[in-house]
Each structure stands twice: as structure tokens, then as C-alpha cells.
Design an enzyme around this catalytic site. Structure first.
Site, PDB file in Angstrom:
ATOM      1  N   ARG A 112      12.145  66.300  51.157  1.00 36.88           N
ATOM      2  CA  ARG A 112      11.955  66.139  49.792  1.00 36.88           C
ATOM      3  C   ARG A 112      12.839  65.040  49.216  1.00 36.88           C
ATOM      4  O   ARG A 112      13.960  64.974  49.570  1.00 36.88           O
ATOM      5  CB  ARG A 112      11.963  67.350  49.309  1.00 36.88           C
ATOM      6  CG  ARG A 112      13.391  68.161  49.116  1.00 36.88           C
ATOM      7  CD  ARG A 112      14.104  67.742  48.210  1.00 36.88           C
ATOM      8  NE  ARG A 112      15.340  68.853  48.114  1.00 36.88           N
ATOM      9  CZ  ARG A 112      16.451  68.304  47.497  1.00 36.88           C
ATOM     10  NH1 ARG A 112      16.786  67.081  46.850  1.00 36.88           N
ATOM     11  NH2 ARG A 112      17.549  69.386  47.414  1.00 36.88           N
ATOM     12  N   GLU A 211      13.939  72.596  39.510  1.00 43.71           N
ATOM     13  CA  GLU A 211      15.596  72.017  39.071  1.00 43.71           C
ATOM     14  C   GLU A 211      15.119  70.917  38.487  1.00 43.71           C
ATOM     15  O   GLU A 211      16.007  70.359  37.940  1.00 43.71           O
ATOM     16  CB  GLU A 211      16.113  72.548  40.149  1.00 43.71           C
ATOM     17  CG  GLU A 211      17.712  72.151  40.050  1.00 43.71           C
ATOM     18  CD  GLU A 211      18.404  72.321  41.160  1.00 43.71           C
ATOM     19  OE1 GLU A 211      18.282  73.310  41.963  1.00 43.71           O
ATOM     20  OE2 GLU A 211      19.349  71.533  41.545  1.00 43.71           O
ATOM     21  N   ARG A 215      10.099  67.272  42.487  1.00 39.98           N
ATOM     22  CA  ARG A 215      10.307  67.418  43.888  1.00 39.98           C
ATOM     23  C   ARG A 215       9.344  66.912  44.789  1.00 39.98           C
ATOM     24  O   ARG A 215       8.194  67.813  44.679  1.00 39.98           O
ATOM     25  CB  ARG A 215      10.927  68.799  44.204  1.00 39.98           C
ATOM     26  CG  ARG A 215      12.334  69.354  43.550  1.00 39.98           C
ATOM     27  CD  ARG A 215      13.118  68.681  44.146  1.00 39.98           C
ATOM     28  NE  ARG A 215      14.666  68.811  43.548  1.00 39.98           N
ATOM     29  CZ  ARG A 215      15.542  69.820  43.918  1.00 39.98           C
ATOM     30  NH1 ARG A 215      15.131  70.759  44.936  1.00 39.98           N
ATOM     31  NH2 ARG A 215      16.761  70.058  43.096  1.00 39.98           N
ATOM     32  N   CYS A 257      21.422  68.583  38.994  1.00 41.65           N
ATOM     33  CA  CYS A 257      22.622  68.741  39.790  1.00 41.65           C
ATOM     34  C   CYS A 257      23.276  67.816  40.521  1.00 41.65           C
ATOM     35  O   CYS A 257      22.539  66.782  41.282  1.00 41.65           O
ATOM     36  CB  CYS A 257      22.266  69.931  40.980  1.00 41.65           C
ATOM     37  SG  CYS A 257      23.930  70.576  41.706  1.00 41.65           S
ATOM     38  N   THR A 259      24.963  67.511  42.994  1.00 39.15           N
ATOM     39  CA  THR A 259      24.819  67.505  44.788  1.00 39.15           C
ATOM     40  C   THR A 259      23.268  66.714  45.183  1.00 39.15           C
ATOM     41  O   THR A 259      23.482  66.636  46.270  1.00 39.15           O
ATOM     42  CB  THR A 259      24.647  69.062  44.957  1.00 39.15           C
ATOM     43  OG1 THR A 259      23.550  69.539  44.778  1.00 39.15           O
ATOM     44  CG2 THR A 259      25.856  69.904  44.754  1.00 39.15           C
ATOM     45  N   ARG A 266      16.394  65.731  50.625  1.00 36.35           N
ATOM     46  CA  ARG A 266      17.205  66.966  51.697  1.00 36.35           C
ATOM     47  C   ARG A 266      15.828  66.805  52.850  1.00 36.35           C
ATOM     48  O   ARG A 266      14.639  66.914  52.573  1.00 36.35           O
ATOM     49  CB  ARG A 266      16.996  68.366  51.355  1.00 36.35           C
ATOM     50  CG  ARG A 266      17.430  69.268  52.413  1.00 36.35           C
ATOM     51  CD  ARG A 266      17.197  70.650  51.996  1.00 36.35           C
ATOM     52  NE  ARG A 266      17.747  71.238  50.890  1.00 36.35           N
ATOM     53  CZ  ARG A 266      19.269  71.612  50.990  1.00 36.35           C
ATOM     54  NH1 ARG A 266      19.899  71.454  51.929  1.00 36.35           N
ATOM     55  NH2 ARG A 266      19.575  71.760  49.859  1.00 36.35           N
ATOM     56  N   ARG A 295      21.391  76.445  57.300  1.00 44.93           N
ATOM     57  CA  ARG A 295      21.051  77.306  56.114  1.00 44.93           C
ATOM     58  C   ARG A 295      19.793  78.294  56.642  1.00 44.93           C
ATOM     59  O   ARG A 295      19.384  78.245  57.700  1.00 44.93           O
ATOM     60  CB  ARG A 295      20.345  76.511  54.813  1.00 44.93           C
ATOM     61  CG  ARG A 295      21.487  75.580  54.510  1.00 44.93           C
ATOM     62  CD  ARG A 295      20.998  74.790  53.149  1.00 44.93           C
ATOM     63  NE  ARG A 295      19.731  74.612  53.173  1.00 44.93           N
ATOM     64  CZ  ARG A 295      18.834  74.653  51.895  1.00 44.93           C
ATOM     65  NH1 ARG A 295      19.643  74.675  50.783  1.00 44.93           N
ATOM     66  NH2 ARG A 295      17.604  74.491  51.741  1.00 44.93           N
ATOM     67  N   GLU A 300      18.009  77.864  49.795  1.00 43.36           N
ATOM     68  CA  GLU A 300      19.308  78.129  49.327  1.00 43.36           C
ATOM     69  C   GLU A 300      19.533  79.705  49.225  1.00 43.36           C
ATOM     70  O   GLU A 300      18.601  80.521  48.993  1.00 43.36           O
ATOM     71  CB  GLU A 300      19.418  77.580  47.885  1.00 43.36           C
ATOM     72  CG  GLU A 300      20.960  77.412  47.528  1.00 43.36           C
ATOM     73  CD  GLU A 300      21.143  76.555  46.127  1.00 43.36           C
ATOM     74  OE1 GLU A 300      20.151  76.211  45.621  1.00 43.36           O
ATOM     75  OE2 GLU A 300      22.152  75.852  46.151  1.00 43.36           O
TER      76      GLU A 300
END
Ligand code: ADP
Ligand code: DAR
Length: 342
Positions: A112, A211, A215, A257, A259, A266, A295, A300
Site C-alpha cells: 500500500r 489516516e 490508501r 504521520c 512515519t 508498506r 507485527r 497496528e
């Protein structure tokens, strides 16, 4: 607004880098879209167990609040203020044979990228009307896709609970925003303006206004990483013909974010590694070597189940999309070899 009190055991990058001096120098500043320091740090002030603790409200946040954000970006990504991000989404540059053609280990592969619309604020700073305009523009662009990417947009507002629960359980749909996203203002007016687009096979999906404003997701059962990446690259290329994404020469694709900056990618596999799971030291030695994250299987803050782990790239900024996927693919080969030896 006063300098926030953090508990002595606070480990977030926010409390590490928000000195009283930096706070004093930034506390009166406001971006053109009206975003303030107080909004930027609200999630980490309310959730002192955050890892990072900040969410940007627009592209300008990354320049105006750089005295706080640059040290956070340097520590998380190993990326300094003089560094420049390079993007490469050309599938012909990837060498990722299926590491598990007999399908003994890899249950599924998902890659993604996050994207946000240029000239709009980011999620934490979107007004209700702006969020509805983003939903309209993005769903219109998605409806124009054809071939393998053709599909339907399903608004979250009005979606029946059973369908929503099944889509989440099957790893297709996002969960409602957690307390970190809540404090960042990303759950305002939920579920209005949010939704999911997917093709019939659910191998191409787009989350709208979670978020990030988009995405863009490519996923399928098994370990054909090359095919998953090629589909994603095609989808991004097609969407870029209709939408302009927030992009900076320095930081790559802009996300709420820090990150997720840069590739905003990802690349992950859900993989069965029960023997390695019983030897976490050896497991982590391999994932550390390839800069990979271990993970749980529901994203998350979730746990692994039945010896199945979510393995994904840790770094997103300062490496290209091809390098991020290559690192994940090479790491998965090493993990399968180690599992076989055990
Ligand atoms: P993101 O990094 O895009 O925010 P998460 O990692 O939080 O997404 O996961 C979102 C959803 O995608 C979760 O349900 C997770 O189980 C699912 N997911 C992630 N990687 C895979 C994969 N390789 N196969 C199937 N589902 C996956
Ligand atoms: N809980 C926040 C999020 C960090 C990264 N995850 C994202 N962006 N979904 C934290 O600061 O720990």
C-alpha cells in the site's frame, strides 16, 4: 497554551525533541491553512504512550514546524534535513521471484501507499465540507478506472454492520480510528466522508479519508510480490492522470504521520513461521538485518495468531519504492530459509 507536562517515562519522539525553547519558538505560528503547534502535538500530549506523537495538518507543517519535525524524521527514518527523497515505482527494476511457489508459508501479500491531495489540508486539518469534496473527487477518479482496476466505491456511511465487520475481519477495510488518530482529529464526523473502493476480486482497493486521504492498496493470496507491486504501480500511474498528490522534493509523498513520508509504502506478507516464532531472537536478527517490522495480523497494535506474522518494511523515506519492496522480498526469502532449517 502552556509547555506540555510529559511523565518521566515518556518515550515518544515528541517528548524527546520538544524542548521548551523549540516550543516557545513555534507556539504562536500558524500555517496558511490555520494549523498550529498545539494541533500538531495534541495526539502525543493526550497519549503519552505514543511512539511518535505528532500528525501534520498540511504540506506546510513540515516546513513551518521543521525545528520539531526534522529531528523526529531524522531519528525515525535516518533522514537528515539536507537529504532528498527519490521515488522509483518501475516494476521492471524489481527482482522479486515468488519466495514460496508451493504456498507453504506465505498466506498473502499486500503493498500500500498513502497519498493526499495537493492544495487540500491533511486529514487532521480537513473541515467537514473539504473532506466531502475529497471523497467526491477521489471516488470520481476511481470510477473512471477500467480493466482489472475497475470497481465500486462503498461509502462507510450507511454500510451495514455485518458487511463492515466482515471486510475488516478479512483484512480489506480499516478499523475505526484508534485513540491516537482520535486525538489527532482524524476521526471527526466519522463515518461521513470515509469509504472503500475495490474491484470484484478485492485485489485492488482504496481507502478514502482514513489516516490519509487515499490508501492505495494492491493485495492477493500467496507470495507473488512482483504481481502485487506491478498492479499497485499501474493503479498509481492511472490515478495520477486525474489527481495531483501532495509531494515535496525533500520529503517525497506527504502524509499526516511522519512515519509514512517518502514512499508512504508498506509492503507486507502474512507468513506462517511457527518455528521461528518460538525463537524470537533468531527471528528478530533476520528482520533487523533487512530493516523489517514484525507485527500482528490485524495491523497496528495487533497480535500474531497461530504462528502467522505480518512482516513489512520499516523504512519508507530515503529509499525508493522498489528498494522497499526488494528489501521485504529478500528478507522473506531469508526468513523462509531459516524456518526450513528449524
Ligand atoms: P497500513 O499500514 O496500511 O495502515 P495496517 O498494517 O494497519 O495497514 O493493516 C491494515 C489491514 O491490512 C489490517 O487488517 C491488516 O491485517 C491487513 N494487512 C496488512 N498486511 C497484509 C497482508 N500481507 N495480507 C493481508 N492483509 C494484510
Ligand atoms: N500511534 C501513533 C502512530 C505511529 C505510527 N502509526 C501510524 N501512523 N498509523 C504513535 O505516535 O505511536
Amino acid at each position: 497554551m502552556y509547555y506540555p507536562e510529559f511523565p518521566p517515562d515518556c518515550k515518544s519522539l515528541l517528548c524527546k525533541y520538544l524542548s521548551p525553547e523549540i516550543y516557545a519558538s513555534l507556539k504562536e505560528k500558524k500555517t496558511r491553512y490555520g494549523f498550529t503547534l498545539e494541533q500538531l502535538i495534541r495526539s502525543g500530549v493526550k497519549n503519552v504512550d505514543s511512539g511518535i506523537g505528532v500528525y501534520a495538518g498540511d504540506e506546510e507543517s513540515y516546513e513551518l514546524f521543521a525545528p520539531l519535525l526534522n529531528p523526529i524524521i531524522r531519528e525515525y527514518h535516518g533522514f537528515g534535513p539536507e537529504d532528498r527523497h527519490i521515488s522509483d515505482m518501475d516494476p521492471s527494476h524489481l527482482r522479486a521471484e515468488n519466495p514460496d511457489p508451493e504456498e507453504k508459508y506465505i498466506l498473502s501479500t499486500r503493498i500500500r501507499v498513502g497519498r493526499n491531495l495537493h492544495c487540500f489540508p491533511l486529514g487532521p486539518n480537513l473541515a467537514r465540507r473539504e473532506r466531502l469534496i475529497v471523497e467526491c473527487m477521489v471516488s470520481d477518479a476511481l470510477k473512471a478506472l477500467d480493466g482489472e482496476l475497475a470497481g465500486e466505491y462503498y461509502p462507510l456511511l450507511g454500510m451495514d454492520e455485518a458487511t463492515k465487520r466482515q471486510l475488516i475481519e478479512d483484512h480489506f477495510l480499516f478499523k475505526e480510528g484508534d485513540r491516537f488518530l482520535e486525538a489527532a482529529g482524524l476521526n471527526r464526523d466519522w463515518p461521513e466522508g470515509r469509504g472503500i473502493f475495490h474491484n470484484r476480486e478485492k485485489t485492488f482497493l482504496v481507502w478514502v479519508n482514513e489516516e490519509d486521504e487515499l490508501r492505495i492498496i494492491s493485495m492477493q493470496p500467496g507470495g507473488d510480490i512482483q504481481a502485487v507491486f506491478a498492479r499497485l504501480a499501474k493503479a498509481v500511474e492511472e490515478l495520477q492522470k486525474q489527481l495531483t498528490f501532495a509531494f515535496s522534493e525533500r520529503l517525497g509523498y506527504i502524509t499526516s504521520c511522519p512515519t509514512n513520508l517518502g514512499t508512504a509504502m508498506r509492503a507486507s506478507v502474512h507468513i506462517k513461521l511457527p518455528r521461528l516464532g518460538a525463537k524470537m531472537e533468531a527471528f528478530k536478527a533476520i528482520t533487523d538485518r533487512y530493516d523489517l517490522q514484525i507485527r500482528g495480523i490485524h495491523g497496528e497494535h495487533s497480535e500474531s495468531e497461530g504462528g502467522v506474522y505480518d512482516i513489512s518494511n520499516k523504512r519508507r523515506l530515503g529509499i525508493t519504492e522498489v528498494q522497499a519492496v526488494q528489501q521485504m522480498a529478500d528478507g522473506v526469502v531469508a526468513l523462509i530459509e531459516a524456518e526450513k532449517k528449524l
